[in-house]
Design a protein around this motif. Sequence first.
Motif, PDB file in Angstrom:
ATOM      1  N   TYR A  64       1.399   6.622  -0.983  1.00  0.00           N
ATOM      2  CA  TYR A  64       0.569   7.647  -0.295  1.00  0.00           C
ATOM      3  C   TYR A  64      -0.769   7.410  -1.832  1.00  0.00           C
ATOM      4  CZ  TYR A  64      -1.098  11.085   2.083  1.00  0.00           C
ATOM      5  OH  TYR A  64      -2.370  11.637   2.871  1.00  0.00           O
ATOM      6  N   ARG A  71      -5.413   2.351   4.188  1.00  0.00           N
ATOM      7  CA  ARG A  71      -5.109   3.737   4.841  1.00  0.00           C
ATOM      8  C   ARG A  71      -5.983   2.779   6.519  1.00  0.00           C
ATOM      9  NH1 ARG A  71      -1.325   6.241   2.919  1.00  0.00           N
ATOM     10  NH2 ARG A  71      -1.294   7.464   4.538  1.00  0.00           N
ATOM     11  N   ARG A 103      -0.929  -2.639   1.915  1.00  0.00           N
ATOM     12  CA  ARG A 103      -0.067  -2.134   2.860  1.00  0.00           C
ATOM     13  C   ARG A 103       1.141  -1.811   1.960  1.00  0.00           C
ATOM     14  NH1 ARG A 103      -2.893   0.217   7.092  1.00  0.00           N
ATOM     15  NH2 ARG A 103      -4.455  -1.275   7.868  1.00  0.00           N
ATOM     16  N   GLU A 107       5.301   1.681   5.277  1.00  0.00           N
ATOM     17  CA  GLU A 107       3.708   1.703   6.023  1.00  0.00           C
ATOM     18  C   GLU A 107       4.236   0.771   7.160  1.00  0.00           C
ATOM     19  OE1 GLU A 107       0.017   1.333   4.873  1.00  0.00           O
ATOM     20  OE2 GLU A 107      -1.069   2.328   5.972  1.00  0.00           O
TER      21      GLU A 107
END
Length: 232
Positions: A64, A71, A103, A107
């Motif tokens: 994150y 994103r 990525r 995710e």
Amino acid sequence: MRRTAMRKPCCEKQDTNKGAWTKQEDQKLVDYIRTHGEGCWRTLPKAAGLHRCGKSCRLRWINYLRPDIKRGNFSPDEEDLIIKLHALLGNRWSLIAGRLPGRTDNEVKNYWNSHVKKKLIRMGIDPNNHRLNQTLPSPRNPCCFSTVITSSGSSDASKPPKTLFADNDRSESDTASCLEDKTIGSRELNLDLTVAVPSLSPSNADNKRHTTELKVTEELESERCPTLLLFR
DNA sequence: AACCTCGACAACCGCTCCCTG
DNA sequence: GCAGGGAGCGGTTGTCGAGGT
């Protein structure tokens, strides 16, 4: 496998926060890593003044907070690549994510489980082994294959398929055997499976990665994954 | 408006790998 | 060669918001 009895937990459970991260916690973590860099996740929480498990900090940063995180939605190209790589590598999300700049493995894994998997199932393809299911979709109605067939990067199932059944009269058994007969490897896909090396120093990470690559290569040499045919 | 269902995604947990002493 | 420990990986769960009834 080694299991050590009475192994110390990675953190003092009673003194750690759980659940969603607050903005303040994020800021502390970012500030600390900007100053001191990544590494030694076990001691980081204490040093950064966070009441979090080191693993939790690592995950938060990697998934994150890292500045190079991309994103947003996956592009059709990215989705195609994920499917291709999954056919080759299986559930090795970190390796797959390594081929998708920005990525993360988490995710990619989430995207696979919530989108791609279902899509493949709808198309009559087993997402685990990338083979057509017993109940083959009719070759006369091949649109159900469009996602995996399109080689141009489009994975829009609503678009007409490009090629799987160039001859729509091909029988189901012909198709199945055709798929079964193909052996696809990394070379045929021209996929360089070397994972980008982070800017950290060589050492653990590199050694581990090297080992993994060797394993992958060995597996690919002998791998038979018929559905990869669909992507060429 | 209230409730329910479902999808998306963040986070946790257990396990494995591999390095080090 | 072995045991211990840190880091990383993948499966699973929890949470939240959107959409439907």
